[in-house]
Motif scaffolding. Structure first.
Motif, PDB file in Angstrom:
ATOM      1  N   PHE C  34       0.737  -1.015  -0.018  1.00 49.93           N
ATOM      2  CA  PHE C  34      -0.167   0.027  -0.029  1.00 49.93           C
ATOM      3  C   PHE C  34       0.939   1.093   0.004  1.00 49.93           C
ATOM      4  O   PHE C  34       0.516   2.243  -0.615  1.00 49.93           O
ATOM      5  CB  PHE C  34      -0.943  -0.132   1.211  1.00 49.93           C
ATOM      6  CG  PHE C  34      -1.748   1.377   1.369  1.00 49.93           C
ATOM      7  CD1 PHE C  34      -2.692   1.533   0.484  1.00 49.93           C
ATOM      8  CD2 PHE C  34      -1.395   2.196   2.174  1.00 49.93           C
ATOM      9  CE1 PHE C  34      -3.581   2.742   0.675  1.00 49.93           C
ATOM     10  CE2 PHE C  34      -2.044   3.205   2.397  1.00 49.93           C
ATOM     11  CZ  PHE C  34      -3.053   3.884   1.456  1.00 49.93           C
ATOM     12  N   SER C  38       1.029   3.899  -2.986  1.00 48.52           N
ATOM     13  CA  SER C  38       0.606   5.478  -2.824  1.00 48.52           C
ATOM     14  C   SER C  38       1.531   6.339  -3.002  1.00 48.52           C
ATOM     15  O   SER C  38       1.341   7.741  -3.065  1.00 48.52           O
ATOM     16  CB  SER C  38       0.028   5.726  -1.277  1.00 48.52           C
ATOM     17  OG  SER C  38       1.185   5.262  -0.409  1.00 48.52           O
ATOM     18  N   GLU C  40       3.166   8.431  -5.542  1.00 51.09           N
ATOM     19  CA  GLU C  40       2.955   8.928  -7.157  1.00 51.09           C
ATOM     20  C   GLU C  40       4.233   8.871  -7.984  1.00 51.09           C
ATOM     21  O   GLU C  40       4.114   8.476  -9.096  1.00 51.09           O
ATOM     22  CB  GLU C  40       2.107   9.873  -7.044  1.00 51.09           C
ATOM     23  CG  GLU C  40       0.539   9.879  -6.849  1.00 51.09           C
ATOM     24  CD  GLU C  40      -0.231  11.157  -6.892  1.00 51.09           C
ATOM     25  OE1 GLU C  40       0.432  11.965  -7.711  1.00 51.09           O
ATOM     26  OE2 GLU C  40      -1.337  11.159  -6.279  1.00 51.09           O
ATOM     27  N   SER C  74      -6.961  -0.843  -1.028  1.00 52.98           N
ATOM     28  CA  SER C  74      -7.569   0.676  -1.389  1.00 52.98           C
ATOM     29  C   SER C  74      -7.182   1.442  -0.407  1.00 52.98           C
ATOM     30  O   SER C  74      -7.057   2.738  -0.502  1.00 52.98           O
ATOM     31  CB  SER C  74      -8.897   0.350  -1.419  1.00 52.98           C
ATOM     32  OG  SER C  74      -9.298  -0.179  -0.525  1.00 52.98           O
ATOM     33  N   SER C  75      -6.792   0.997   0.866  1.00 52.68           N
ATOM     34  CA  SER C  75      -6.569   2.138   1.950  1.00 52.68           C
ATOM     35  C   SER C  75      -5.474   1.340   2.996  1.00 52.68           C
ATOM     36  O   SER C  75      -5.125   0.152   2.898  1.00 52.68           O
ATOM     37  CB  SER C  75      -8.025   2.371   2.864  1.00 52.68           C
ATOM     38  OG  SER C  75      -8.319   1.225   3.461  1.00 52.68           O
TER      39      SER C  75
END
Lengths: 223, 314, 132
Positions: C34, C38, C40, C74-75
């Protein structure tokens, strides 16, 4: 002519006999036949008096064995059980590696092109690689560059689980079949696939026999 | 040195005697279900019993007449919604005995409650046979259940819950009958009273304590802070007295049994509050069963005295 | 692949490879996945870096780590729950296997079939985790 009754003990009986604590202690040379007889006699006496005691405890009490020797006997019993397939902590089991790898495409909901890339990467990867996970990460990366959208972690995990040439081929066939055959939606999950795999393995499994174990031991000794 | 810890002292009760007691204590719930739902309920019970008993007869003739198969069959039948087809009852019975019990080695060797295991697996594999509506739930309730009357926003009254006038499984037809049977078992010391008492107390406590989720606050606010509904509604009572107390799938030590009951209550309430499953009692039983070896490991290592584990399985 | 399926597939994979001493580091794989996902600026390097880190955590248990990074988390909460669930289920599965009375199990089911059965039952029992 009278038919003689066949009294040869079965392999199961022989194995059970070998598995006895006292027999293992004897085979390991910790006690003598006489000491074993005495301990068994003592257990019989205690049993007659209404007290059930473990033979190991009797031997410990009478200082025929030390605690360390008891541990060693239990380890040896455990080893015998494992060899006979009764306790199956099978490590590096290739069939299960194949099953896990084969489930990856269907659980990843891969498209047809992704399944083809995954299959191709596994087959070509095995021609140029071994089970080294680092190499498989590289192969997965190359595959994802050639066919964007392919998960390199899927290829890496599948590849590093398999070895030889039959297993990857089997995994590719299983993965392709599971991904392409229109299975009911309830089977597109790991749970039902595990149950299905259990049933299939149980149906096609050849239970280990004493003879197989003996043969294996004999080969091991020769080696 | 590792030693075999399995039953070393006889409790004085035979399997057949214990199973008979359990069957007798389940009879009021069974009669209530048949009176309430009529012939359909009787058919489901017969099919489930036939499934478990015939499987037992084929796989282990020796134990086919000790009553354990009948107890498993009856418990599975009480977990069925009245809308279930007869073949599902039969199949569930076969699965409960075949997979739930004999796959693990037979009487006394199972890790999970056979009836609960059979129900959860069948619910997942053939949900269409359990539900008339398209909404897939794990409870087997097709319309509004006492715990999922979300559309009307109306709380079921106590009288409705006690009389079984809210739709549910066969075991929910008469909660008082289940309670009476459970108390009978506890008074005869066939089951350990710690498990149902801790489980029900923990359910009540958690019903008051747990914060509301968006889903439950928006659709069924009456479920919040209402311990009685959580105890009487759903499969709570059946789970508390008849399924969690199965000595084969419960921990050895008394402390372990209390922890086990708390885990089951916590799992059930979390499922009810935060997931779309309206009941969750059956899933909670399996979750608690899965924790038993770990509970045993810790409680026995801490020095808690093990209790006698009699080889039986509901 | 859903995180829940990945957890169970990793559980099965972990049983067919010898457990290394630092096996518990694999728990970090979902979190790493994750966190790296995340970031970028990494762009197309995200996936190879995630895979490399998953292998680096425990090279001998690489298939397990790689399976745990197949899903897209997703989180942060989801990745933490996945890591915790894998850790808990690994302990539960191991303890259940020790409890199985292998002598009593019918020879055809001994070994892998019974392990797969237990895993299947665990899968359905803990299915509500998907919503939590």
């Amino acid at each position: 002519m009278t038919e003689t009754k066949h009294t040869t003990p079965t392999s199961k009986q022989i194995f059970a006999e070998e598995m006895h604590f006292g027999r293992v202690a004897l085979n390991l040379g910790f006690i003598t036949e006489e000491e074993l007889e005495r301990a068994l006699g003592a257990r019989e006496e205690l049993h007659a008096a209404g007290v059930d005691t473990l033979i190991g405890d009797i031997m410990l009490d009478r200082q025929l064995l030390t605690s360390a020797q008891c541990e060693q006997i239990l380890t040896e019993q455990d080893r015998l059980l494992r060899e006979a397939g009764l306790l199956s902590r099978v490590r590096a089991a290739p069939t299960i590696g194949l099953v896990v790898a084969g489930m990856v495409p269907v659980l990843s909901h891969m498209s047809l092109s992704s399944v083809l890339t995954w299959s191709g990467a596994l087959l070509i990867g095995f021609a140029i690689s071994n089970r080294s996970p680092w190499r498989w990460v590289g192969i997965g990366w190359l595959a994802s560059i050639i066919a964007p959208g392919t998960s390199m972690a899927s290829i890496g995990s599948s590849g590093s689980l398999l070895h030889g040439w039959r297993r990857p081929l089997g995994a590719v066939l299983l993965g392709t079949c599971l991904a392409l055959i229109p299975l009911p939606e309830t089977l597109h999950q790991a749970g039902p696939l595990f149950l299905l795999a259990a049933v299939v393995l149980a149906l096609f499994r050849k239970p280990p026999t004493k003879k197989n174990t003996q043969d294996k031991n004999h080969k091991g000794e020769q080696a | 040195m590792s030693l075999f810890t399995g039953p070393l002292i006889h409790s004085g009760k035979t399997n057949r005697m214990m199973m008979t007691l359990v069957l007798v204590s389940l009879t009021p719930a069974l009669i209530a279900a048949v009176l309430h739902y009529g012939f359909t309920a009787a058919l489901l019970v017969i099919c489930a019993l036939a499934g478990t008993w015939l499987t037992e007869l084929v796989l282990d003739r020796q134990h086919a007449f000790d009553g354990s198969a009948l107890v498993t069959g009856l418990l599975f039948a009480l977990l069925l919604p009245v809308s279930a087809p007869w073949w599902l009852a039969f199949l569930g019975g076969v699965l409960a005995t075949g997979l739930g019990k004999h796959a693990f080695g037979g009487l006394g060797c199972n890790l999970f409650n056979p009836a609960a295991l059979s129900r959860v697996i069948l619910m997942a594999l053939i949900p269409g046979a359990w539900f008339v509506s398209t909404a897939v739930t794990m409870d087997g309730i097709t319309t509004a259940s006492p715990l999922a009357r979300e559309s009307s926003m109306l709380a079921p009254t106590l009288a409705e819950l006690l009389s079984g006038s809210t739709p549910g499984t066969l075991g929910q037809a008469a909660p008082l009958a289940v309670l009476a049977g459970g108390l009978l078992l506890a008074s005869l010391r066939t089951i350990d009273w710690r498990i149902p008492l801790t489980f029900l107390a923990a359910v009540a406590f958690l019903a008051l304590l747990l914060p509301a989720s968006e889903r439950i606050a928006g659709h069924a606010p009456w479920l919040l802070g209402n311990p009685l509904i959580h105890i009487i509604g759903g499969g709570t009572l059946l789970a508390a007295f008849f399924m969690l107390t199965d000595p084969v799938t419960a921990p050895f030590a008394p402390v372990g049994r209390i922890i086990f009951a708390i885990i089951a209550a916590l799992a059930m309430m979390l499922i009810r509050y935060y997931t779309p499953y309206p009941d969750g009692a059956v899933l909670a039983i399996l979750i608690a069963n899965a924790c038993v070896p770990l509970i045993d490991r810790f409680t026995l290592e801490l020095g808690a005295a093990p209790r006698i584990k009699t080889p039986q399985s509901f | 692949m859903t995180p829940y399926d990945a957890i169970f597939l990793a559980l099965l994979a972990s049983r067919c490879i010898n457990r290394p001493q630092q096996w518990w580091l694999v728990v970090l794989a979902p979190l790493l996945s994750f966190v790296i996902g995340s970031l970028e600026p990494l762009g197309r390097l995200t996936e190879p870096l995630t895979a490399l880190f998953a292998v680096a955590l425990a090279p001998r248990w690489a298939p397990v780590g790689l399976l745990l990074v197949v899903p897209e988390y997703s989180s942060l909460t989801e990745s933490i729950v996945a890591a915790a669930a894998w850790f808990l289920l690994d302990a539960l599965f191991g303890s259940l296997l020790k409890r199985v009375n292998e002598d009593a199990v019918t020879p055809h089911l001994r070994g892998w079939p019974i392990q797969l059965l237990i895993l299947g039952v665990l899968y359905y029992s803990f299915l509500p985790l998907v919503w939590i």
